[in-house]
Motif scaffolding. Structure first.
Motif, PDB file in Angstrom:
ATOM      1  N   ILE A 179      -7.193   5.047  -0.606  1.00 14.35           N
ATOM      2  CA  ILE A 179      -8.161   5.500   0.404  1.00 14.35           C
ATOM      3  C   ILE A 179      -8.764   4.313   1.141  1.00 14.35           C
ATOM      4  O   ILE A 179      -8.944   4.343   2.363  1.00 14.35           O
ATOM      5  CB  ILE A 179      -9.252   6.372  -0.261  1.00 14.35           C
ATOM      6  N   SER A 180      -9.026   3.225   0.416  1.00 13.87           N
ATOM      7  CA  SER A 180      -9.580   2.026   1.066  1.00 13.87           C
ATOM      8  C   SER A 180      -8.539   1.342   1.945  1.00 13.87           C
ATOM      9  O   SER A 180      -8.884   0.689   2.934  1.00 13.87           O
ATOM     10  CB  SER A 180     -10.101   1.042   0.016  1.00 13.87           C
ATOM     11  N   LEU A 181      -7.245   1.493   1.609  1.00 14.99           N
ATOM     12  CA  LEU A 181      -6.168   0.861   2.375  1.00 14.99           C
ATOM     13  C   LEU A 181      -5.745   1.687   3.583  1.00 14.99           C
ATOM     14  O   LEU A 181      -5.088   1.178   4.493  1.00 14.99           O
ATOM     15  CB  LEU A 181      -4.955   0.615   1.463  1.00 14.99           C
ATOM     16  N   SER A 218      -6.846   9.145   5.423  1.00 15.03           N
ATOM     17  CA  SER A 218      -6.740   9.425   3.985  1.00 15.03           C
ATOM     18  C   SER A 218      -7.396  10.743   3.578  1.00 15.03           C
ATOM     19  O   SER A 218      -7.807  10.907   2.440  1.00 15.03           O
ATOM     20  CB  SER A 218      -7.362   8.276   3.187  1.00 15.03           C
ATOM     21  N   ARG A 226       0.823  -1.221   0.000  1.00 14.18           N
ATOM     22  CA  ARG A 226       0.000   0.000   0.000  1.00 14.18           C
ATOM     23  C   ARG A 226       0.853   1.266   0.000  1.00 14.18           C
ATOM     24  O   ARG A 226       0.459   2.283  -0.592  1.00 14.18           O
ATOM     25  CB  ARG A 226      -0.954   0.002   1.190  1.00 14.18           C
ATOM     26  N   GLU A 266      -8.404   5.731  -5.204  1.00 12.58           N
ATOM     27  CA  GLU A 266      -9.521   5.037  -4.554  1.00 12.58           C
ATOM     28  C   GLU A 266      -9.027   3.807  -3.807  1.00 12.58           C
ATOM     29  O   GLU A 266      -9.520   3.489  -2.721  1.00 12.58           O
ATOM     30  CB  GLU A 266     -10.574   4.661  -5.602  1.00 12.58           C
ATOM     31  N   ASP A 267      -8.039   3.123  -4.389  1.00 10.49           N
ATOM     32  CA  ASP A 267      -7.441   1.960  -3.734  1.00 10.49           C
ATOM     33  C   ASP A 267      -6.716   2.381  -2.450  1.00 10.49           C
ATOM     34  O   ASP A 267      -6.876   1.760  -1.393  1.00 10.49           O
ATOM     35  CB  ASP A 267      -6.455   1.287  -4.703  1.00 10.49           C
ATOM     36  N   PRO A 313      -8.087   3.650   5.664  1.00 11.93           N
ATOM     37  CA  PRO A 313      -9.445   4.151   5.925  1.00 11.93           C
ATOM     38  C   PRO A 313      -9.523   5.247   6.977  1.00 11.93           C
ATOM     39  O   PRO A 313     -10.462   6.043   6.970  1.00 11.93           O
ATOM     40  CB  PRO A 313     -10.206   2.894   6.377  1.00 11.93           C
ATOM     41  N   LYS A 330      -8.308  11.997  -0.204  1.00 15.18           N
ATOM     42  CA  LYS A 330      -9.684  12.274  -0.644  1.00 15.18           C
ATOM     43  C   LYS A 330      -9.763  13.643  -1.312  1.00 15.18           C
ATOM     44  O   LYS A 330     -10.448  13.809  -2.333  1.00 15.18           O
ATOM     45  CB  LYS A 330     -10.636  12.210   0.547  1.00 15.18           C
TER      46      LYS A 330
END
Length: 435
Positions: free
Chosen positions: A320-322, A327, A284, A317-318, A324, A331
């Protein structure tokens, strides 16, 4: 002695310990999450001379976040990392760790275990006294310095002072000197006086002592380039070494990408980051580095290619998901990149509205994070929606949060420029008068 007296005595002893629980480390939850992610990205490979300190700080952060079992496991890992690194079962480097465990067991209601660790701390301090009377042991100074360095720009100078004490009492610890110099660079980056005149020489000497530290090597290259030296060949040579190293935020790739951006080329920075990610597709931290490079490229180009925008959006987007819980900046970057896209531009407004609604409801959002959201949204309204009145309104919101930051300074500058030509001149004057 009554149970109440015994408890009071235990607590007074705990307060005298030198450990994370007594160092006034009390950031907000959002900052704790950010610190936790940063520490996890530092990696846990063998040979990392700060691994014990990393686990100690991670354990404290997990405790502060309410994950007490994780905290205990991480404190145990810290003790084991110290034993392996120092090749000894005990030593003064365990004082902070045992202090943390004494506090943790106390908070868990396990007073006998807490007292046992207090006894271990006393035994270590008696067996390994500080070489300078009335000073912390150099091992404690170094760990406190390293910990403070991670918390804020304001504490970096204090961290430098502790490093200097540790190095003066126990010279020859290469990693202490390296971290001290890296901390000085970070401290002066956020100061108004700029870098010390002799910082380049300090960096050169530290680099000669710590030849394997590629993070320091990248920072040194940047300073040489700032002094007018040509460093392109050295940067490319360093990149090959970085790519061979285990992936971590300590590997030097991020400061090296900054060097590429300013002194080599952004396109080569993208190629380097993408090559690293191709070698380690699940890391990540590398995805985070790649998104940084694409952001630089897209912001600089007047007409960035849609394929590049799509790649940047997908990676962001990846990421931001990693991440949470930490981020926010990503964003905001995602919203800005959507404004450059030929499609889905409405998603930029959607992201800003979600952030504005979230931060208005949450009391634990950092003041600087609120300022950043207001500032970025103000710029979005001005440049993308041509809403000058709305833009001024949100710059005022950023300034009205009484927290010194570069973001707030930026909004203040914008308001001063528009004071005499905006229909909101009265509101601007009132805001500036209250500074």
């Amino acid at each position: 002695m009554s149970a109440a007296q015994s408890q009071t005595t235990l607590e007074s002893k705990l307060e005298t310990l030198q450990c994370h629980f007594t160092w006034d480390l009390d950031p907000s939850r959002s900052k704790l999450f950010r610190l936790r992610d940063n520490l996890e990205d530092m990696g846990t490979e063998e040979g990392n001379s700060w691994l014990g300190h990393i686990y100690n700080l991670r354990g404290f952060i997990q405790y502060k976040l309410g994950f007490k079992e994780d905290a205990q496991s991480l404190f145990s890992k810290a003790a084991e990392a110290f034993r392996q690194m120092r090749n000894a079962d005990e030593g003064p480097w365990l004082v902070v760790n045992y202090g943390n465990l004494a506090w943790l067991h106390h908070h868990l209601g396990e007073q006998a275990e807490s007292q046992a660790y207090l006894s271990k701390v006393d035994a270590l301090i008696n067996k390994y006294p500080s070489p300078c009377q009335d000073e912390l042991h150099p091992e404690m100074c170094a760990e406190k310095a390293w910990t403070l360095m991670k918390f804020s720009a304001e504490q970096k100078q204090l961290a430098a002072d502790y490093f200097e004490k540790a190095i003066r009492m126990q010279p020859g610890m290469v990693e202490w000197n390296t971290s001290h110099v890296i901390g000085l660079v970070g401290a002066f980056k956020h100061s108004e006086t700029g870098l010390e005149a002799d910082i380049l020489e300090k960096m050169r000497l530290a680099k000669e002592q710590d030849t394997e530290n590629l993070y320091l090597a990248a920072l040194y290259l940047e300073k040489c380039a700032e002094n007018g030296e040509r460093i392109e060949d050295e940067a490319r040579e360093l990149a090959r070494k970085v790519l061979r190293n285990p992936v971590s935020s300590s590997s030097g790739i991020k400061p090296l990408l900054w060097v590429y951006r300013r002194y080599v080329s952004i396109d080569e920075a993208i190629d380097l980051a993408e090559e690293a990610l191709e070698n380690h597709p699940d890391e990540r931290y590398l995805k985070r580095c790649v998104t940084l490079c694409y952001k630089w490229k897209i912001y600089r180009d007047s007409r960035p290619k849609q394929s590049m925008i799509d790649r940047a959006i997908s990676l962001l987007e990846d990421v931001i998901s990693l991440y949470p819980h930490s981020s926010l900046v990503k964003k905001l970057d995602l919203a800005n990149i959507y404004t450059k896209s030929n499609k889905d531009q409405a998603k930029a407004e959607q992201i800003y509205k979600e952030l504005l609604n979230h931060q208005l409801l949450k009391s634990d959002v950092e003041p600087e994070d609120k300022q950043l959201i207001y500032n970025r949204y103000a710029k979005y309204l001005y440049f993308n929606r041509q809403d000058r009145k709305g833009s001024i309104k949100y710059h005022i919101k950023a300034v009205e949060i009484p927290h010194r930051s570069t973001v707030r300074d930026n909004s203040i500058t914008t308001l001063r420029k528009n004071k005499d030509k905006s229909e909101m001149c009265r509101e601007i004057e009132e805001c500036l008068a209250n500074l």
